[in-house]
Design a protein around this motif. Sequence first.
Motif, PDB file in Angstrom:
ATOM      1  N   PRO A 176      41.039  42.550  37.144  1.00  0.00           N
ATOM      2  CA  PRO A 176      39.927  42.408  38.096  1.00  0.00           C
ATOM      3  C   PRO A 176      39.017  41.223  37.794  1.00  0.00           C
ATOM      4  CG  PRO A 176      39.538  44.240  36.592  1.00  0.00           C
ATOM      5  CD  PRO A 176      40.942  43.785  36.352  1.00  0.00           C
ATOM      6  N   HIS A 177      39.015  40.771  36.525  1.00  0.00           N
ATOM      7  CA  HIS A 177      38.114  39.686  36.120  1.00  0.00           C
ATOM      8  C   HIS A 177      38.764  38.315  36.262  1.00  0.00           C
ATOM      9  CE1 HIS A 177      40.587  40.671  32.672  1.00  0.00           C
ATOM     10  NE2 HIS A 177      40.278  39.507  32.124  1.00  0.00           N
ATOM     11  N   ARG A 178      40.006  38.269  36.779  1.00  0.00           N
ATOM     12  CA  ARG A 178      40.680  36.986  36.983  1.00  0.00           C
ATOM     13  C   ARG A 178      40.941  36.768  38.469  1.00  0.00           C
ATOM     14  NH1 ARG A 178      41.749  34.862  32.240  1.00  0.00           N
ATOM     15  NH2 ARG A 178      42.258  36.140  30.421  1.00  0.00           N
ATOM     16  N   THR A 179      40.931  35.523  38.871  1.00  0.00           N
ATOM     17  CA  THR A 179      41.228  35.185  40.259  1.00  0.00           C
ATOM     18  C   THR A 179      42.703  35.452  40.550  1.00  0.00           C
ATOM     19  OG1 THR A 179      41.803  32.906  39.700  1.00  0.00           O
ATOM     20  CG2 THR A 179      39.486  33.361  40.238  1.00  0.00           C
ATOM     21  N   ALA A 180      43.054  35.323  41.813  1.00  0.00           N
ATOM     22  CA  ALA A 180      44.470  35.465  42.182  1.00  0.00           C
ATOM     23  C   ALA A 180      45.324  34.490  41.377  1.00  0.00           C
ATOM     24  CB  ALA A 180      44.640  35.224  43.677  1.00  0.00           C
ATOM     25  N   LEU A 181      44.887  33.244  41.319  1.00  0.00           N
ATOM     26  CA  LEU A 181      45.628  32.237  40.549  1.00  0.00           C
ATOM     27  C   LEU A 181      45.640  32.578  39.065  1.00  0.00           C
ATOM     28  CD1 LEU A 181      47.170  29.571  40.561  1.00  0.00           C
ATOM     29  CD2 LEU A 181      44.966  28.376  40.395  1.00  0.00           C
ATOM     30  N   GLY A 182      44.512  33.048  38.554  1.00  0.00           N
ATOM     31  CA  GLY A 182      44.437  33.435  37.147  1.00  0.00           C
ATOM     32  C   GLY A 182      45.398  34.551  36.801  1.00  0.00           C
ATOM     33  N   ASN A 183      45.559  35.514  37.711  1.00  0.00           N
ATOM     34  CA  ASN A 183      46.518  36.597  37.500  1.00  0.00           C
ATOM     35  C   ASN A 183      47.946  36.071  37.450  1.00  0.00           C
ATOM     36  OD1 ASN A 183      45.693  39.695  37.581  1.00  0.00           O
ATOM     37  ND2 ASN A 183      44.169  38.567  38.774  1.00  0.00           N
ATOM     38  N   PRO A 210      40.431  39.973  42.869  1.00  0.00           N
ATOM     39  CA  PRO A 210      41.086  41.117  43.510  1.00  0.00           C
ATOM     40  C   PRO A 210      40.165  41.928  44.423  1.00  0.00           C
ATOM     41  CG  PRO A 210      41.886  40.905  41.276  1.00  0.00           C
ATOM     42  CD  PRO A 210      40.796  39.869  41.442  1.00  0.00           C
ATOM     43  N   ALA A 211      38.906  42.131  44.019  1.00  0.00           N
ATOM     44  CA  ALA A 211      37.983  42.924  44.833  1.00  0.00           C
ATOM     45  C   ALA A 211      37.689  42.269  46.181  1.00  0.00           C
ATOM     46  CB  ALA A 211      36.674  43.152  44.069  1.00  0.00           C
ATOM     47  N   GLN A 212      37.975  40.973  46.278  1.00  0.00           N
ATOM     48  CA  GLN A 212      37.737  40.244  47.529  1.00  0.00           C
ATOM     49  C   GLN A 212      38.976  40.205  48.422  1.00  0.00           C
ATOM     50  OE1 GLN A 212      36.577  36.684  45.333  1.00  0.00           O
ATOM     51  NE2 GLN A 212      34.483  36.877  46.131  1.00  0.00           N
ATOM     52  N   LEU A 213      40.065  40.845  47.975  1.00  0.00           N
ATOM     53  CA  LEU A 213      41.329  40.809  48.707  1.00  0.00           C
ATOM     54  C   LEU A 213      41.659  42.179  49.274  1.00  0.00           C
ATOM     55  CD1 LEU A 213      43.432  38.794  46.080  1.00  0.00           C
ATOM     56  CD2 LEU A 213      42.336  37.898  48.152  1.00  0.00           C
TER      57      LEU A 213
END
Length: 253
Positions: free
Chosen positions: A103-110, A147-150
Amino acid sequence: MTPMVRAEQVCKNFGALNVLKGVTLEVERGQVLCIVGPSGSGKSTFLRCVNHLEQVNAGRLYVDGDLIGYRERGGKLHELAPRDAAKQRREIGMVFQHFNLFPHRTALGNVIESPIHVKGLKKNKALERGRELLDRVGLADKAEAYPAQLSGGQQQRVAIARALAMDPKLMLFDEPTSALDPELVGEVLEVMKELATEGMTMLVVTHEMGFAREVADDLVFMDAGVIVERGNPREMMADPKHERTKAFLSKVM
Protein backbone atom coordinates in the motif's frame (compact mmCIF):
# COMPACT_ATOMS: atom_id res chain seq x y z
CA MET A 1 8.81 -31.95 -25.98
CA THR A 2 8.74 -31.64 -22.20
CA PRO A 3 5.37 -30.35 -20.97
CA MET A 4 5.44 -27.08 -19.06
CA VAL A 5 3.57 -28.66 -16.14
CA ARG A 6 3.39 -32.31 -15.21
CA ALA A 7 1.57 -33.52 -12.11
CA GLU A 8 1.90 -37.16 -11.10
CA GLN A 9 -0.53 -38.51 -8.50
CA VAL A 10 -0.36 -35.34 -6.40
CA CYS A 11 -1.91 -35.67 -2.94
CA LYS A 12 -2.34 -32.98 -0.32
CA ASN A 13 -3.77 -33.36 3.18
CA PHE A 14 -4.60 -30.79 5.81
CA GLY A 15 -4.63 -32.95 8.91
CA ALA A 16 -7.26 -35.63 8.37
CA LEU A 17 -8.77 -33.75 5.41
CA ASN A 18 -7.69 -35.14 2.02
CA VAL A 19 -7.86 -32.13 -0.29
CA LEU A 20 -6.05 -33.57 -3.34
CA LYS A 21 -6.41 -37.30 -4.02
CA GLY A 22 -3.95 -38.24 -6.73
CA VAL A 23 -4.19 -35.44 -9.30
CA THR A 24 -2.44 -36.27 -12.57
CA LEU A 25 -2.33 -33.91 -15.55
CA GLU A 26 -0.04 -32.28 -18.10
CA VAL A 27 -0.07 -28.77 -19.54
CA GLU A 28 1.83 -28.13 -22.76
CA ARG A 29 3.84 -24.99 -23.51
CA GLY A 30 1.64 -22.13 -24.63
CA GLN A 31 -1.52 -23.90 -23.45
CA VAL A 32 -4.24 -22.26 -21.39
CA LEU A 33 -5.84 -24.68 -18.94
CA CYS A 34 -8.88 -23.56 -16.95
CA ILE A 35 -9.83 -25.43 -13.79
CA VAL A 36 -13.41 -25.21 -12.56
CA GLY A 37 -15.35 -26.89 -9.81
CA PRO A 38 -17.31 -26.27 -6.61
CA SER A 39 -15.83 -24.56 -3.59
CA GLY A 40 -13.59 -26.92 -1.63
CA SER A 41 -12.81 -29.15 -4.61
CA GLY A 42 -9.04 -28.58 -4.35
CA LYS A 43 -8.57 -26.21 -7.29
CA SER A 44 -6.71 -23.45 -5.48
CA THR A 45 -4.74 -25.92 -3.39
CA PHE A 46 -3.48 -27.61 -6.53
CA LEU A 47 -2.42 -24.25 -7.97
CA ARG A 48 -0.51 -23.43 -4.77
CA CYS A 49 1.25 -26.78 -4.93
CA VAL A 50 2.50 -26.01 -8.46
CA ASN A 51 4.78 -23.28 -7.10
CA HIS A 52 5.36 -24.97 -3.72
CA LEU A 53 3.36 -22.53 -1.66
CA GLU A 54 1.89 -25.77 -0.31
CA GLN A 55 3.89 -28.94 0.25
CA VAL A 56 2.56 -32.09 -1.39
CA ASN A 57 2.10 -35.18 0.76
CA ALA A 58 2.60 -37.58 -2.13
CA GLY A 59 3.28 -37.50 -5.84
CA ARG A 60 5.46 -35.18 -7.88
CA LEU A 61 5.08 -31.87 -9.68
CA TYR A 62 7.36 -30.73 -12.49
CA VAL A 63 7.57 -27.34 -14.20
CA ASP A 64 9.57 -27.27 -17.43
CA GLY A 65 11.08 -30.61 -16.48
CA ASP A 66 12.26 -29.51 -13.01
CA LEU A 67 10.91 -31.23 -9.90
CA ILE A 68 9.23 -28.51 -7.85
CA GLY A 69 10.03 -28.10 -4.16
CA TYR A 70 12.10 -31.23 -3.79
CA ARG A 71 15.31 -32.97 -4.78
CA GLU A 72 15.22 -36.68 -5.46
CA ARG A 73 18.03 -38.91 -4.16
CA GLY A 74 17.93 -42.67 -4.19
CA GLY A 75 14.23 -42.70 -4.94
CA LYS A 76 13.44 -40.48 -1.94
CA LEU A 77 12.31 -36.87 -1.97
CA HIS A 78 14.07 -34.23 0.12
CA GLU A 79 12.47 -30.81 0.41
CA LEU A 80 14.50 -27.93 -0.95
CA ALA A 81 15.79 -25.24 1.35
CA PRO A 82 13.52 -22.16 1.32
CA ARG A 83 16.09 -20.19 -0.69
CA ASP A 84 16.25 -22.87 -3.41
CA ALA A 85 12.45 -23.18 -3.52
CA ALA A 86 12.23 -19.40 -3.89
CA LYS A 87 14.60 -19.56 -6.88
CA GLN A 88 12.24 -22.00 -8.60
CA ARG A 89 9.28 -19.77 -7.76
CA ARG A 90 10.85 -16.79 -9.57
CA GLU A 91 9.94 -18.36 -12.90
CA ILE A 92 6.32 -19.04 -11.92
CA GLY A 93 4.10 -15.97 -11.77
CA MET A 94 1.01 -16.11 -9.59
CA VAL A 95 -1.97 -13.78 -9.38
CA PHE A 96 -4.23 -14.25 -6.35
CA GLN A 97 -7.85 -13.45 -5.61
CA HIS A 98 -6.73 -10.47 -3.55
CA PHE A 99 -4.16 -8.15 -4.99
CA ASN A 100 -1.63 -8.09 -2.11
CA LEU A 101 -0.03 -4.88 -3.35
CA PHE A 102 2.27 -2.88 -1.10
CA PRO A 103 0.00 0.00 0.00
CA HIS A 104 2.95 2.36 0.58
CA ARG A 105 4.33 1.93 -2.95
CA THR A 106 3.00 3.30 -6.21
CA ALA A 107 1.82 1.05 -9.01
CA LEU A 108 5.25 1.36 -10.61
CA GLY A 109 6.95 0.79 -7.26
CA ASN A 110 5.02 -2.46 -6.81
CA VAL A 111 6.01 -3.68 -10.28
CA ILE A 112 9.75 -2.99 -9.92
CA GLU A 113 10.17 -4.27 -6.35
CA SER A 114 10.97 -7.92 -7.12
CA PRO A 115 13.07 -7.40 -10.28
CA ILE A 116 15.37 -5.09 -8.30
CA HIS A 117 15.55 -6.94 -4.98
CA VAL A 118 15.16 -10.54 -6.16
CA LYS A 119 16.70 -10.57 -9.63
CA GLY A 120 19.19 -7.76 -9.06
CA LEU A 121 18.00 -5.71 -12.03
CA LYS A 122 19.42 -2.18 -12.22
CA LYS A 123 16.85 0.40 -11.15
CA ASN A 124 16.83 2.29 -14.46
CA LYS A 125 16.21 -0.96 -16.37
CA ALA A 126 13.53 -2.00 -13.89
CA LEU A 127 11.78 1.37 -14.26
CA GLU A 128 11.84 1.12 -18.04
CA ARG A 129 10.47 -2.42 -17.96
CA GLY A 130 7.91 -1.51 -15.29
CA ARG A 131 6.50 1.32 -17.40
CA GLU A 132 6.31 -1.00 -20.40
CA LEU A 133 4.34 -3.56 -18.38
CA LEU A 134 1.94 -0.99 -16.95
CA ASP A 135 1.31 0.21 -20.49
CA ARG A 136 0.76 -3.40 -21.53
CA VAL A 137 -2.04 -3.79 -18.95
CA GLY A 138 -3.55 -0.41 -19.84
CA LEU A 139 -2.28 1.54 -16.84
CA ALA A 140 0.50 3.73 -18.25
CA ASP A 141 -1.22 6.79 -16.75
CA LYS A 142 -1.43 5.23 -13.26
CA ALA A 143 2.28 4.58 -12.70
CA GLU A 144 2.50 7.06 -9.80
CA ALA A 145 -0.86 6.18 -8.24
CA TYR A 146 -1.01 4.31 -4.94
CA PRO A 147 -3.20 1.19 -4.54
CA ALA A 148 -5.79 3.11 -2.49
CA GLN A 149 -6.24 5.44 -5.47
CA LEU A 150 -6.98 2.55 -7.87
CA SER A 151 -10.12 0.52 -8.49
CA GLY A 152 -10.09 -3.19 -7.77
CA GLY A 153 -9.72 -3.99 -11.47
CA GLN A 154 -6.80 -1.60 -11.77
CA GLN A 155 -5.13 -3.11 -8.71
CA GLN A 156 -5.48 -6.58 -10.16
CA ARG A 157 -3.94 -5.41 -13.43
CA VAL A 158 -1.01 -4.00 -11.45
CA ALA A 159 -0.70 -7.40 -9.78
CA ILE A 160 -0.54 -9.05 -13.22
CA ALA A 161 2.14 -6.57 -14.35
CA ARG A 162 4.07 -7.29 -11.14
CA ALA A 163 4.01 -11.03 -11.87
CA LEU A 164 5.08 -10.47 -15.48
CA ALA A 165 7.99 -8.30 -14.35
CA MET A 166 9.83 -11.46 -13.27
CA ASP A 167 9.61 -12.84 -16.84
CA PRO A 168 7.85 -16.06 -15.79
CA LYS A 169 7.64 -19.11 -18.02
CA LEU A 170 4.28 -20.02 -16.42
CA MET A 171 1.42 -17.93 -15.01
CA LEU A 172 -0.99 -19.16 -12.36
CA PHE A 173 -4.27 -17.32 -11.79
CA ASP A 174 -6.28 -18.17 -8.67
CA GLU A 175 -9.81 -16.76 -9.15
CA PRO A 176 -8.35 -13.41 -10.28
CA THR A 177 -11.76 -11.77 -10.72
CA SER A 178 -13.66 -13.17 -7.73
CA ALA A 179 -12.98 -10.14 -5.50
CA LEU A 180 -13.99 -7.63 -8.18
CA ASP A 181 -17.24 -5.82 -8.76
CA PRO A 182 -18.95 -7.23 -11.90
CA GLU A 183 -18.28 -4.12 -13.97
CA LEU A 184 -14.51 -4.47 -13.37
CA VAL A 185 -14.17 -8.14 -14.32
CA GLY A 186 -13.91 -7.54 -18.06
CA GLU A 187 -10.82 -5.34 -17.90
CA VAL A 188 -8.84 -8.05 -16.09
CA LEU A 189 -10.05 -10.81 -18.40
CA GLU A 190 -9.00 -8.75 -21.43
CA VAL A 191 -5.41 -8.63 -20.14
CA MET A 192 -5.49 -12.38 -19.59
CA LYS A 193 -6.82 -12.94 -23.12
CA GLU A 194 -3.93 -10.92 -24.52
CA LEU A 195 -1.42 -13.01 -22.56
CA ALA A 196 -2.98 -16.16 -23.97
CA THR A 197 -2.76 -14.75 -27.50
CA GLU A 198 0.93 -14.02 -26.93
CA GLY A 199 1.57 -17.69 -26.04
CA MET A 200 1.91 -17.52 -22.27
CA THR A 201 1.32 -20.88 -20.57
CA MET A 202 -1.48 -20.34 -18.06
CA LEU A 203 -3.29 -22.32 -15.38
CA VAL A 204 -6.46 -20.49 -14.42
CA VAL A 205 -8.81 -21.36 -11.58
CA THR A 206 -12.00 -19.52 -12.44
CA HIS A 207 -15.77 -19.36 -12.39
CA GLU A 208 -15.80 -17.18 -15.51
CA MET A 209 -17.22 -19.80 -17.86
CA GLY A 210 -17.35 -17.43 -20.82
CA PHE A 211 -13.62 -16.81 -20.50
CA ALA A 212 -12.97 -20.55 -20.23
CA ARG A 213 -15.06 -21.25 -23.34
CA GLU A 214 -13.41 -18.53 -25.38
CA VAL A 215 -9.76 -18.69 -24.27
CA ALA A 216 -8.94 -22.07 -22.73
CA ASP A 217 -7.43 -24.87 -24.79
CA ASP A 218 -8.56 -27.39 -22.18
CA LEU A 219 -11.08 -27.38 -19.36
CA VAL A 220 -10.69 -29.43 -16.19
CA PHE A 221 -13.57 -30.07 -13.81
CA MET A 222 -12.43 -30.94 -10.28
CA ASP A 223 -14.60 -32.18 -7.45
CA ALA A 224 -13.69 -33.61 -4.03
CA GLY A 225 -9.96 -33.53 -4.76
CA VAL A 226 -9.97 -35.42 -8.06
CA ILE A 227 -10.18 -34.57 -11.75
CA VAL A 228 -13.62 -35.73 -12.81
CA GLU A 229 -13.48 -34.69 -16.45
CA ARG A 230 -11.15 -32.92 -18.88
CA GLY A 231 -11.72 -31.87 -22.44
CA ASN A 232 -12.37 -29.15 -25.00
CA PRO A 233 -14.22 -26.34 -23.17
CA ARG A 234 -16.98 -25.87 -25.74
CA GLU A 235 -17.59 -29.61 -26.03
CA MET A 236 -17.61 -30.13 -22.26
CA MET A 237 -20.02 -27.27 -21.68
CA ALA A 238 -22.34 -28.46 -24.43
CA ASP A 239 -22.20 -32.16 -23.59
CA PRO A 240 -20.52 -33.07 -20.28
CA LYS A 241 -19.89 -36.81 -19.96
CA HIS A 242 -19.97 -37.12 -16.18
CA GLU A 243 -23.04 -36.53 -14.02
CA ARG A 244 -21.06 -34.45 -11.51
CA THR A 245 -19.80 -32.21 -14.32
CA LYS A 246 -23.32 -31.88 -15.69
CA ALA A 247 -24.73 -30.92 -12.29
CA PHE A 248 -22.03 -28.30 -11.71
CA LEU A 249 -22.34 -26.71 -15.14
CA SER A 250 -26.12 -26.54 -14.87
CA LYS A 251 -25.69 -24.39 -11.75
CA VAL A 252 -23.03 -21.99 -13.01
CA MET A 253 -24.08 -21.45 -16.62
